[in-house]
Design an enzyme around this catalytic site. Structure first.
Site, PDB file in Angstrom:
ATOM      1  N   HIS A  26       0.831  -1.215   0.000  1.00  0.00           N
ATOM      2  CA  HIS A  26       0.000   0.000   0.000  1.00  0.00           C
ATOM      3  C   HIS A  26       0.865   1.264   0.000  1.00  0.00           C
ATOM      4  O   HIS A  26       0.523   2.260   0.642  1.00  0.00           O
ATOM      5  CB  HIS A  26      -0.931   0.025   1.219  1.00  0.00           C
ATOM      6  CG  HIS A  26      -1.952  -1.071   1.236  1.00  0.00           C
ATOM      7  ND1 HIS A  26      -3.226  -0.917   0.750  1.00  0.00           N
ATOM      8  CD2 HIS A  26      -1.877  -2.354   1.670  1.00  0.00           C
ATOM      9  CE1 HIS A  26      -3.905  -2.046   0.904  1.00  0.00           C
ATOM     10  NE2 HIS A  26      -3.107  -2.944   1.453  1.00  0.00           N
ATOM     11  N   ASN A  86     -10.222  -2.794   2.855  1.00  0.00           N
ATOM     12  CA  ASN A  86      -9.982  -2.792   1.410  1.00  0.00           C
ATOM     13  C   ASN A  86     -11.276  -2.530   0.664  1.00  0.00           C
ATOM     14  O   ASN A  86     -12.353  -2.525   1.256  1.00  0.00           O
ATOM     15  CB  ASN A  86      -9.426  -4.151   0.964  1.00  0.00           C
ATOM     16  CG  ASN A  86      -7.937  -4.306   1.267  1.00  0.00           C
ATOM     17  OD1 ASN A  86      -7.230  -3.330   1.488  1.00  0.00           O
ATOM     18  ND2 ASN A  86      -7.478  -5.540   1.271  1.00  0.00           N
TER      19      ASN A  86
HETATM   20 FE1  HDE Z   1      -2.270  -4.811   5.585  1.00  0.00          FE
HETATM   21  N1  HDE Z   1      -0.431  -4.018   5.957  1.00  0.00           N
HETATM   22  N2  HDE Z   1      -1.586  -6.633   6.117  1.00  0.00           N
HETATM   23  N3  HDE Z   1      -4.042  -5.684   5.045  1.00  0.00           N
HETATM   24  N4  HDE Z   1      -2.954  -3.055   4.965  1.00  0.00           N
HETATM   25  C1  HDE Z   1      -0.093  -2.733   5.796  1.00  0.00           C
HETATM   26  O1  HDE Z   1       1.051  -1.441   7.354  1.00  0.00           O
HETATM   27  C2  HDE Z   1      -0.441  -6.865   6.789  1.00  0.00           C
HETATM   28  C3  HDE Z   1      -4.376  -6.992   5.174  1.00  0.00           C
HETATM   29  C4  HDE Z   1      -4.223  -2.755   4.580  1.00  0.00           C
HETATM   30  O2  HDE Z   1      -3.034   3.493   4.126  1.00  0.00           O
HETATM   31  C5  HDE Z   1       1.249  -2.413   6.362  1.00  0.00           C
HETATM   32  O3  HDE Z   1       1.371   0.773   7.660  1.00  0.00           O
HETATM   33  C6  HDE Z   1      -0.355  -8.238   7.181  1.00  0.00           C
HETATM   34  C7  HDE Z   1      -5.789  -7.184   5.004  1.00  0.00           C
HETATM   35  C8  HDE Z   1      -4.303  -1.376   4.207  1.00  0.00           C
HETATM   36  O4  HDE Z   1      -1.385   3.296   5.519  1.00  0.00           O
HETATM   37  C9  HDE Z   1       1.709  -3.733   6.980  1.00  0.00           C
HETATM   38  C10 HDE Z   1      -1.495  -8.837   6.698  1.00  0.00           C
HETATM   39  C11 HDE Z   1      -6.291  -5.936   4.758  1.00  0.00           C
HETATM   40  C12 HDE Z   1      -3.029  -0.857   4.404  1.00  0.00           C
HETATM   41  C13 HDE Z   1       0.540  -4.640   6.655  1.00  0.00           C
HETATM   42  C14 HDE Z   1      -2.256  -7.819   6.046  1.00  0.00           C
HETATM   43  C15 HDE Z   1      -5.193  -5.017   4.786  1.00  0.00           C
HETATM   44  C16 HDE Z   1      -2.208  -1.930   4.873  1.00  0.00           C
HETATM   45  C17 HDE Z   1       2.224  -1.775   5.422  1.00  0.00           C
HETATM   46  C18 HDE Z   1      -1.887 -10.296   6.791  1.00  0.00           C
HETATM   47  C19 HDE Z   1      -7.729  -5.553   4.469  1.00  0.00           C
HETATM   48  C20 HDE Z   1      -2.569   0.562   4.121  1.00  0.00           C
HETATM   49  C21 HDE Z   1       2.417  -0.355   5.897  1.00  0.00           C
HETATM   50  C22 HDE Z   1      -2.009 -10.774   8.113  1.00  0.00           C
HETATM   51  C23 HDE Z   1      -8.618  -5.797   5.590  1.00  0.00           C
HETATM   52  C24 HDE Z   1      -2.811   1.455   5.283  1.00  0.00           C
HETATM   53  C25 HDE Z   1       1.577  -0.236   7.041  1.00  0.00           C
HETATM   54  C26 HDE Z   1      -2.377   2.860   4.951  1.00  0.00           C
HETATM   55  C27 HDE Z   1      -0.863  -1.780   5.218  1.00  0.00           C
HETATM   56  C28 HDE Z   1       0.523  -5.912   7.061  1.00  0.00           C
HETATM   57  C29 HDE Z   1      -3.480  -8.087   5.390  1.00  0.00           C
HETATM   58  C30 HDE Z   1      -5.372  -3.617   4.538  1.00  0.00           C
HETATM   59  C31 HDE Z   1       3.046  -4.259   6.473  1.00  0.00           C
HETATM   60  C32 HDE Z   1       0.780  -8.886   7.928  1.00  0.00           C
HETATM   61  C33 HDE Z   1      -6.559  -8.497   5.100  1.00  0.00           C
HETATM   62  C34 HDE Z   1      -5.531  -0.632   3.695  1.00  0.00           C
HETATM   63  O5  HDE Z   1       1.864  -3.643   8.359  1.00  0.00           O
END
Ligand code: HDE
Length: 723
Positions: free
Chosen positions: A103, A176
């Site tokens: 993202h 999302n």
């Molecule tokens: Fe994320 N995800 N994600 N994700 N995600 C990040 O956090 C992660 C997942 C989502 O505008 C990171 O600040 C793991 C689902 C959004 O700043 C990180 C897993 C959904 C955003 C991270 C998921 C999301 C992130 C990268 C699996 C929808 C952007 C930078 C367990 C419900 C937020 C940060 C923004 C961002 C990890 C799965 C949505 C790396 C480990 C499911 C919208 O921490």
């Protein structure tokens, strides 16, 4: 407190400043200032609008010359002593911070959330106790795979992250624009992301899922097939952030004041309805305007056309959960809205653009762990992993555990505890008490804040859910997570014929970009478990034989199609928020152009006048019309409908200009309404525009405008060979 600058000290008529600037180098350099404003987070804010303030170093020393470094003689060497130069370059050298691992590309906006229905029977969260309660929000929309500077319109999932600054702390709903996810367990997330990012050896392709490693992983992970259907659908190429749904994805819990727990799924429903681009259009937009979605959001808010979403909840209990053929803790599953209707409880409006992209949109740190009392997590193993990841990643990106003090992240309610110090500490706690319990106040009693056993956050006491008590520590996947295809099939069968065609086309496109035949074959073998007709059409599109179906862990069941899963069944029918492009040449009829513009504006749409020359066309009435854009830089892909109003001479020019031909042939290929003045007919002919219900006289302004949010799907069949 920073020292206030002396008013007027930096003005260009200031004798001190004037004498120290060399002739010919004095530009308008003294318009920045520090204003000492202590905001909620105790932050120091900088404004760059005060012309009376003077430029200083970061430590407040006034600067006399911002054009020339210090040298030994006019043509001599630069001097190490020049702390002004060194500080400026030093700061510049460190301006970038690591981009988000996923993202990375995002756009943000401020707004307000208003509760439209109180739900105290479901949650004790203060936010939801009374209708009309409001709180500020900051939203960041994003793509997943691309780097920070990548285009806005790849085929990808969009992040929909909302920070609600409630009176009981920040609530981050980090969702999302699709309600399911690729994987069921957090332990697979690094593998998923490695597979979709540019390939490890060649660092290609940027911001694209159409490559071997992604489809290799997906085809080896049957649980991802449902999400892959969403990714192949037009949800992955939205027309606007303002026309996307948002989903919390996981099942969460609501806890009432008397301790009653309910399961909940969160939904954001856009008031402008759902709309997407066509794939060919999205590809061309990325060339015409890589910032297309960012610009769309910015311009809408800037124009006062504030986008809005309703917040909806699906609420259910353990008995409902236990009765389903899928597991509500499995993030690869939806709960059909027919089974549990979405109830609207609030509205969010985005009404202010960020003042500074870096300070706000780049530094905003969302944490799924940010929930107020009354909202709690479920045991979804994907959510559980996220509860660790986000805090951890912020430390890497923002460099300090004190990232919560950055204004965009700071709560808007009182914040107290005994955590102290750390890199970039900006708060100055007073007194001796930095531990608890203590007896340091004047009466020998506890000093400082204390816990609130009644109103403080308490985690629901249930360790497990659905009566599935743990006996052992296990590295397993629950049996109830084993059906990977029923809902992928339900999704496909819920689409209109047009949308199904787009899914087929997308899958053919993506697999055609894979160079390894066995990857294509394996994905086709998975598609057979979703729908035979889909698999057959993809095989035909690839020109390959259909393989055997892949083995399944659990036989799929038939689920009834669900209308909310389709975009076209949930499209808006108004022109609001859409954009009309009018190509106007010299000698054009002013009345026709004005009628088009006023019809569009009266229906809430915006208008751009496009002209072969940026100075604007000289109309038939002799007046010069201002142009918003020059033709070569404003192709028709950035508009929802177009009209060309030309004089005979103007049309003769357009016929010889390729961008004008492309303007019309693309609008036609992208199934848009096209208005034209009779004189423009030769241009339409050369562009291959054929008469149909969406090709209209430019004077039929209302009709053209009424088609701004529509596409002529019947035309699609005649010009895009079906797969
Ligand atoms: Fe994320 N995800 N994600 N994700 N995600 C990040 O956090 C992660 C997942 C989502 O505008 C990171 O600040 C793991 C689902 C959004 O700043 C990180 C897993 C959904 C955003 C991270 C998921 C999301 C992130 C990268 C699996 C929808 C952007 C930078 C367990 C419900 C937020 C940060 C923004 C961002 C990890 C799965 C949505 C790396 C480990 C499911 C919208 O921490």
């Amino acid at each position: 407190m920073a020292q206030k600058p002396t008013p007027g000290a930096g003005k260009r008529d200031n004798p001190v400043a004037a004498t120290s600037l060399q002739a010919g180098t004095n530009t308008d350099a003294t318009n920045a200032s520090y204003q000492d404003q202590r905001g909620n987070g105790g932050e120091l804010q900088q404004t760059t609008t005060d012309r009376d303030a003077r430029i200083t170093t970061n430590h407040g020393v006034p600067i006399s010359d911002n054009q020339n470094s210090l040298k030994g003689g006019a043509r001599g060497p630069s001097l190490l002593e020049d702390f002004v130069l060194r500080e400026k370059i030093f700061h510049f050298d460190h301006e970038r911070i690591p981009e988000r691992i996923v993202h990375a590309r995002g756009s943000g906006a401020h707004g307000t959330f208003t509760v439209t229905r109180a739900i105290p029977e479901l949650t004790r969260a203060a936010l939801f106790q009374a209708e009309g309660t409001t709180c500020d929000v900051f939203v960041r929309f994003s793509t997943v795979a691309g780097s920070k500077g990548s285009k806005d319109t790849p085929r990808d999932v969009r992040g929909f992250a909302v920070k609600l600054y409630t009176s009981e702390g920040n609530w981050d709903l980090v969702g999302n624009n699709m309600p399911v996810f690729f994987i069921q367990d957090a332990i697979k997330f690094p593998d998923l992301i490695h597979s979709v990012k540019p390939e490890a050896d060649r660092m290609m392709p940027q911001a694209a899922s159409a490559h071997d490693t992604f489809w290799d992983f997906i085809s080896l992970m049957p649980e991802s097939q449902h999400m892959a259907m969403w990714l192949m659908s037009d949800r992955a190429i939205p027309r606007s952030f303002r026309m996307m749904e948002g989903f919390g994805v996981h099942t969460f819990r609501l806890i009432s004041a008397d301790g009653k727990a309910s399961y909940v799924k969160f939904h954001w429903k856009p008031k402008l309805g759902l709309q997407s681009t066509l794939w060919d259009e999205a590809v061309k937009i990325s060339g015409a305007d890589p910032d297309y979605l960012r610009r769309d959001l910015w311009e809408a808010i800037d124009a006062g056309d504030f986008p809005e979403w309703d917040l909806g909840i699906q609420v259910f209990d353990e008995a409902f959960a236990a009765a389903q053929s899928y597991d509500v803790l499995d993030a690869t599953k939806i709960i059909p809205e027919e089974d549990v209707p979405v109830q609207v409880i609030g509205t969010m409006q985005l009404n202010r653009n960020p003042d500074n992209f870096f300070a706000e949109t780049e530094q905003v740190a969302f944490l799924p762990t940010n929930v107020p009392p009354g909202i709690d997590f479920s045991n979804d193993p994907l959510l559980q992993g996220r509860l660790f990841s986000y805090m951890d990643t912020q430390k890497s990106r923002l460099g300090t555990t004190n990232f919560h003090q950055i204004p965009i992240n700071a709560p808007r309610c009182p914040m107290h505890n005994f955590q102290r110090d750390g890199l970039m500490q900006t708060q100055v706690p007073k007194g001796r008490a930095n531990y608890e319990p203590n007896s340091l106040n004047e009466a020998g009693e506890a000093a400082g804040p204390r816990v609130d056993a009644e109103q403080g956050f308490r985690t629901i006491a249930r360790m497990t859910e659905l009566g599935n008590e743990p006996a052992e520590k296990l590295r397993v996947r629950a049996e109830s997570f084993a059906d990977h295809f029923s809902q992928a099939r339900q999704f496909y069968l819920s689409q209109t014929e047009t949308e199904q065609g787009h899914i087929v086309n997308a899958q053919v496109f993506e697999l055609s970009k894979c160079q390894m035949p066995h990857v294509r074959i394996r994905q086709m073998s998975q598609l057979r478990n979703i729908d035979e007709d889909l698999a057959r059409r993809v095989a035909e599109g690839l020109g390959m034989d259909l393989p055997e179906a892949a083995p399944v862990a659990k036989a799929p069941v038939d689920a009834a199609p669900s209308d909310p899963l389709s975009i076209l069944k949930n499209a808006d029918r108004s022109a609001k928020g859409r954009k009309l492009g009018v190509l106007v040449t010299d000698g054009a009829d002013a009345a026709v152009v004005e009628a088009l513009a006023s019809a569009a504006r009266s229906q809430g749409a915006s208008v751009m006048i496009v002209s072969p020359k940026v100075g604007g066309p000289k109309l038939a009435d002799g007046k010069q019309m201002a142009a918003d854009a020059q033709l070569d830089g404003a192709p028709s892909v950035i508009f929802d409908a177009v009209a060309v109003v030309a004089s005979a001479d103007g049309a003769a020019e357009l016929v010889r200009h390729k961008p004008a031909i492309d303007w019309l042939s693309d609008a036609f290929a992208h199934l848009k309404a096209i208005g034209y003045s009779a004189e423009a007919q030769p241009v339409l002919d050369k562009a291959g525009v054929q008469a149909d219900d969406f090709v209209l006289q430019a004077s039929a302004a209302d009709q053209i405008v009424s088609k701004l949010c529509e596409r002529n799907w019947a035309r699609e069949k005649t010009i895009w060979a079906p797969k």
